[in-house]
Design an enzyme around this catalytic site. Structure first.
Site, mmCIF file in Angstrom:
data_model
loop_
_atom_site.group_PDB
_atom_site.id
_atom_site.type_symbol
_atom_site.label_atom_id
_atom_site.label_comp_id
_atom_site.label_asym_id
_atom_site.label_seq_id
_atom_site.Cartn_x
_atom_site.Cartn_y
_atom_site.Cartn_z
ATOM 1 N N LYS A 114 86.309 -0.005 38.947
ATOM 2 C CA LYS A 114 85.392 0.839 38.170
ATOM 3 C C LYS A 114 85.789 0.905 36.709
ATOM 4 O O LYS A 114 84.931 0.846 35.823
ATOM 5 C CB LYS A 114 85.334 2.251 38.769
ATOM 6 C CG LYS A 114 84.521 2.298 40.059
ATOM 7 C CD LYS A 114 84.270 3.714 40.540
ATOM 8 C CE LYS A 114 83.455 3.684 41.836
ATOM 9 N NZ LYS A 114 83.410 4.996 42.488
ATOM 10 N N LYS A 197 76.280 -6.125 51.129
ATOM 11 C CA LYS A 197 76.275 -4.848 51.836
ATOM 12 C C LYS A 197 75.038 -4.041 51.421
ATOM 13 O O LYS A 197 74.672 -4.031 50.251
ATOM 14 C CB LYS A 197 77.557 -4.096 51.436
ATOM 15 C CG LYS A 197 77.936 -2.991 52.383
ATOM 16 C CD LYS A 197 79.283 -2.390 51.970
ATOM 17 C CE LYS A 197 79.280 -0.919 52.313
ATOM 18 N NZ LYS A 197 80.442 -0.195 51.799
ATOM 19 N N LYS A 200 73.040 1.813 48.103
ATOM 20 C CA LYS A 200 72.120 2.716 47.426
ATOM 21 C C LYS A 200 71.660 2.146 46.103
ATOM 22 O O LYS A 200 70.600 2.469 45.610
ATOM 23 C CB LYS A 200 72.830 4.050 47.147
ATOM 24 C CG LYS A 200 73.357 4.712 48.398
ATOM 25 C CD LYS A 200 74.020 6.042 48.071
ATOM 26 C CE LYS A 200 75.478 6.021 48.499
ATOM 27 N NZ LYS A 200 75.984 7.259 49.023
#
Ligand code: TRP
Length: 334
Positions: A114, A197, A200
């Site tokens: 991140k 995968k 969202k």
């Protein structure tokens, strides 16, 4: 009889959970709550590490809790609560942060990914201490097992290290938890891009099955899922990722074995298979969606339920925190 303790949590990061959360987490949690004394939290403090609209964060927190309940997490059986309602999480996090090495935290791969993606100046310190807060979540409840996805395994390992370090330095305050990693067959991929995968943040909504989608929309997404040109319903993750993913969803939602589903659809085309799966998905999601919407229709009642569960969590968490404060030498307020 005391049951072993289980802890898990999920961020309130979307309006609806998707089928990956449902199969990978909620279905297992629902089964495990029988044999374990389970604590499930909506980790809203963790969600603050990402930019959020305040009103939306609040709404997503309620929606996530409602979907846990609708999917079968029973607030009378398990303790289902909102992380920020229990003050001890942030408090224990501070103590654990003083036991965590800077380098140790810097080696967490999720943080490295991140911070690389956002750049140092856009990376907040909360993202760095995220795993320490997660350790506090788990350790406050004397947790025996932590069911999580593969991506969270390193955080549970850090939690174990911190528990052992604290216990060795100050005397035993924590149970050392064991991660239980979700099976590969519980991993769900994007319907349009079946090697990625299901997420969202997918590029196209057509690849994501949301728990709160209108049933007609879910059915349409299944019918339009990417397959291959072979035409046979057969599990082969390498060469037939689309069909394999649909088989995994089918098996998980029906509790059937993949070979029995392959047999049922032998010699029939993908159209039949998808129609069968669409019925399964709509049959499973329909009642869950309805129950979630009912719960969300009465937010005051939902908030009361969450408050009662936070009180149950508080009792356990406060006892651990008091012990920790004593052990590290903080003066007790009389
Ligand atoms: N970090 C976890 C995730 O992103 C969520 C989480 C927070 C969690 N605290 C936890 C999971 C404690 C298990 C136990 O999925």
């Amino acid at each position: 009889m005391t049951r072993p303790r289980l802890y898990s949590g999920m961020q309130p990061s979307a309006d609806s959970l998707q089928i990956g959360n449902y199969i990978g987490a909620l279905l297992q949690w629902r089964d495990l709550q029988e044999a374990y004394e389970a604590f499930f939290s909506v980790v809203d403090l963790h969600a603050l590490t990402q930019p959020n609209d305040p009103a939306e964060l609040r709404a997503k927190t309620r929606r996530t809790a409602a979907q846990y309940i609708a999917a079968g997490i029973e607030p009378s059986k398990s303790t289902l609560y909102v992380q920020s309602h229990v003050a001890a999480h942030a408090q224990l996090q501070w103590v654990l942060a003083t036991l965590t090495g800077f380098g140790e935290a810097g080696r967490m791969t999720q943080f490295k990914d991140k911070s690389q993606r956002y750049g140092a100046d856009a990376t907040n310190v909360g993202l760095f201490t995220y795993p320490v807060l997660m350790a506090a979540d788990i350790l406050l409840y004397q947790t025996d097992i932590v069911p999580v996805g593969d991506d969270q395994k390193q955080h549970v390992e850090l939690t174990r290290d911190l528990a052992e370090r604290f216990n060795a330095r100050y005397g035993k305050a924590f149970t050392v938890p064991t991660p239980v990693i979700q099976k590969e067959t519980a991993r769900i991929y994007d319907l349009q891009n079946p090697t990625a995968k299901m997420s969202k943040s997918a590029e196209s909504d057509a690849g994501v099955l949301w728990l709160l989608d209108d049933p007609a929309v879910s059915a349409k997404k299944v019918m339009r899922a990417v397959t291959d040109s072979e035409g046979s319903v057969r599990y082969d993750r390498e060469n037939k990722p689309g069909v394999s993913n649909l088989l995994v969803i089918y098996a998980a939602l029906t509790g059937r074995q993949i070979p029995s589903i392959e047999d049922e659809y032998a010699g029939r085309g993908y159209g039949d298979f998808k129609k069968g799966l669409a019925e399964v998905v709509v049959g499973e999601f329909g009642p869950v969606r309805q129950r979630a919407l009912e719960l969300l229709d009465d937010p005051a009642e939902l908030d009361r339920l969450l408050a009662a569960n936070a009180a149950k969590a508080d009792e356990v968490a406060e006892a651990t925190l008091a012990d920790v404060y004593d052990k590290v030498g903080l003066l007790r307020r009389v």
